[in-house]
Design a protein around this motif. Structure first.
Motif, PDB file in Angstrom:
ATOM      1  N   GLU A  22      -4.757   4.339  10.465  1.00  0.00           N
ATOM      2  CA  GLU A  22      -4.798   3.720  11.144  1.00  0.00           C
ATOM      3  C   GLU A  22      -4.578   2.223   9.668  1.00  0.00           C
ATOM      4  O   GLU A  22      -4.684   1.136  10.098  1.00  0.00           O
ATOM      5  N   LYS A  23      -3.787   2.880   8.993  1.00  0.00           N
ATOM      6  CA  LYS A  23      -3.308   1.637   8.474  1.00  0.00           C
ATOM      7  C   LYS A  23      -2.513   0.941   8.820  1.00  0.00           C
ATOM      8  O   LYS A  23      -2.453  -0.527   7.702  1.00  0.00           O
ATOM      9  N   LYS A  68       0.969  -1.076   0.156  1.00  0.00           N
ATOM     10  CA  LYS A  68       0.294  -0.004   0.169  1.00  0.00           C
ATOM     11  C   LYS A  68       0.973   1.244   0.137  1.00  0.00           C
ATOM     12  O   LYS A  68       2.161   1.170   0.456  1.00  0.00           O
ATOM     13  N   ILE A  69       0.234   2.333  -0.503  1.00  0.00           N
ATOM     14  CA  ILE A  69       0.893   3.475  -0.411  1.00  0.00           C
ATOM     15  C   ILE A  69      -0.289   4.712   0.119  1.00  0.00           C
ATOM     16  O   ILE A  69      -0.992   4.737  -0.224  1.00  0.00           O
ATOM     17  N   ILE A  70      -0.312   5.050   1.365  1.00  0.00           N
ATOM     18  CA  ILE A  70      -0.621   5.864   2.418  1.00  0.00           C
ATOM     19  C   ILE A  70      -0.118   7.405   2.535  1.00  0.00           C
ATOM     20  O   ILE A  70       1.258   7.736   2.634  1.00  0.00           O
ATOM     21  N   MET A  71      -0.797   7.930   3.186  1.00  0.00           N
ATOM     22  CA  MET A  71      -0.389   9.265   3.655  1.00  0.00           C
ATOM     23  C   MET A  71      -0.126   9.070   4.531  1.00  0.00           C
ATOM     24  O   MET A  71      -0.327   8.221   5.430  1.00  0.00           O
ATOM     25  N   GLN A 114       4.906  11.093   1.070  1.00  0.00           N
ATOM     26  CA  GLN A 114       4.231   9.653   1.277  1.00  0.00           C
ATOM     27  C   GLN A 114       4.670   8.723   1.956  1.00  0.00           C
ATOM     28  O   GLN A 114       5.689   8.431   2.596  1.00  0.00           O
ATOM     29  N   ARG A 115       3.582   7.121   2.775  1.00  0.00           N
ATOM     30  CA  ARG A 115       4.553   6.088   2.680  1.00  0.00           C
ATOM     31  C   ARG A 115       3.969   5.105   2.320  1.00  0.00           C
ATOM     32  O   ARG A 115       3.439   5.070   1.656  1.00  0.00           O
ATOM     33  N   TYR A 116       5.647   3.967   2.196  1.00  0.00           N
ATOM     34  CA  TYR A 116       5.260   2.545   1.677  1.00  0.00           C
ATOM     35  C   TYR A 116       4.783   1.807   1.828  1.00  0.00           C
ATOM     36  O   TYR A 116       5.811   1.791   3.118  1.00  0.00           O
ATOM     37  N   GLU A 146      -2.429   9.150   7.241  1.00  0.00           N
ATOM     38  CA  GLU A 146      -3.550   7.356   8.033  1.00  0.00           C
ATOM     39  C   GLU A 146      -3.238   6.312   8.604  1.00  0.00           C
ATOM     40  O   GLU A 146      -2.791   5.741   8.704  1.00  0.00           O
ATOM     41  N   THR A 185       4.917  -5.129   9.379  1.00  0.00           N
ATOM     42  CA  THR A 185       4.695  -3.830   7.820  1.00  0.00           C
ATOM     43  C   THR A 185       6.089  -3.230   8.069  1.00  0.00           C
ATOM     44  O   THR A 185       6.352  -2.754   8.830  1.00  0.00           O
TER      45      THR A 185
END
Length: 260
Positions: free
Chosen positions: A215-216, A207-210, A240-242, A213, A227
């Motif tokens: 909760e991810k 996933k790529i998230i902000m 962003q976060r990978y 986020e 993770t």
């Protein structure tokens, strides 16, 4: 005339050396850091195999609910405290995972349990030829020395209702760290060798998230996860976060034993 040419040549050489040093520094520094990280990982793995455990005084008063629980002979107080910690953050829905200080402050100081080194585990990613030490708490020093478990996420000792989030730089100061983490794909395997055992995980999702986020990266009920987390894209300053989400599978050695 000759003196003038000699001075000009001297300054030309000096400028060349200075320029070469500036441009070559990240490369040379990267080689040294990569070597240091690998060496520390190898020393930890060697120590795990040869450690002659001596009981260390502890004030641990941990009581867990399970009636019959496996307790390792080595560093049992640490193991019990970590089990209790993982259970507590799951029960409280990781409510304290709310800021930089929350994931930087180490959840445990290993020296308090008689260990001489703050390396807790080694992360191995065969497909990327990565072998690096893992520390507890994503401080700047720990991140410079290897990878780090974000506090207020699970300690990587396995078990249902856990998700150990391990952060690493997406390349920094010439060293690789998690620079090529995007090359991982579903089905690739990683291992975590902690003080007690080697745990095997398989990439199940990317996933790529902000950054907000949070909760991810929360614990997912009934799952045993690790993770891997890094900035994205590389050199972006963390826009962003990978995420590479990996789920526990049986170790090959365990499978062989079960098949016999």
């Amino acid at each position: 005339m000759r003196k003038g040419r000699a001075i000009l040549l001297f300054f030309t050489v000096l400028i060349f050396i200075a320029g070469f040093s500036v441009f070559s520094y990240p490369f040379i520094n990267g080689l040294l850091v990569n070597y240091r990280i690998k060496t520390h990982a190898e020393h930890f793995l060697s120590w795990v195999e040869t450690d002659q455990y001596v009981p260390y005084p502890s004030e641990s008063q941990v009581i867990l609910e399970q009636e019959e629980m496996y307790i390792p002979e080595k560093y049992p107080d640490l193991w019990l405290d970590m089990q209790a910690y993982n259970l507590e953050i799951y029960r409280t829905v990781q409510r304290n995972l709310d800021g930089k200080s929350a994931y930087e402050e180490p959840s445990f100081i290993l020296a308090d349990y008689g260990l001489k080194n703050e390396i807790f585990a080694v992360l191995t990613i065969p497909v990327l030829e990565i072998e690096m030490p893992v520390y507890l708490g994503a401080t700047s020093k720990h991140m410079a020395d290897g990878a780090a478990v974000m506090s207020q996420t699970s300690i990587p000792i396995g078990g249902e209702n856990t998700n150990a989030v391990i952060a690493g730089h997406r390349g920094w100061n010439g060293a690789h760290y998690f620079l090529y983490i995007n090359k991982l794909k579903e089905g690739d395997r990683i291992t975590i060798t902690n003080i007690w055992e080697t745990l095997t995980y398989e990439v199940s999702e990317i996933k790529i998230i902000m950054p907000y986020e949070v909760e991810k990266i929360h614990i997912q009920p009934d799952r045993d996860l690790v993770t891997l987390l890094s900035c994205h894209p590389p050199g972006s300053g963390g826009k962003q976060r990978y995420l590479v989400i990996c789920e526990r599978i049986e170790n090959e050695s365990d499978t062989e034993i079960n098949d016999q």
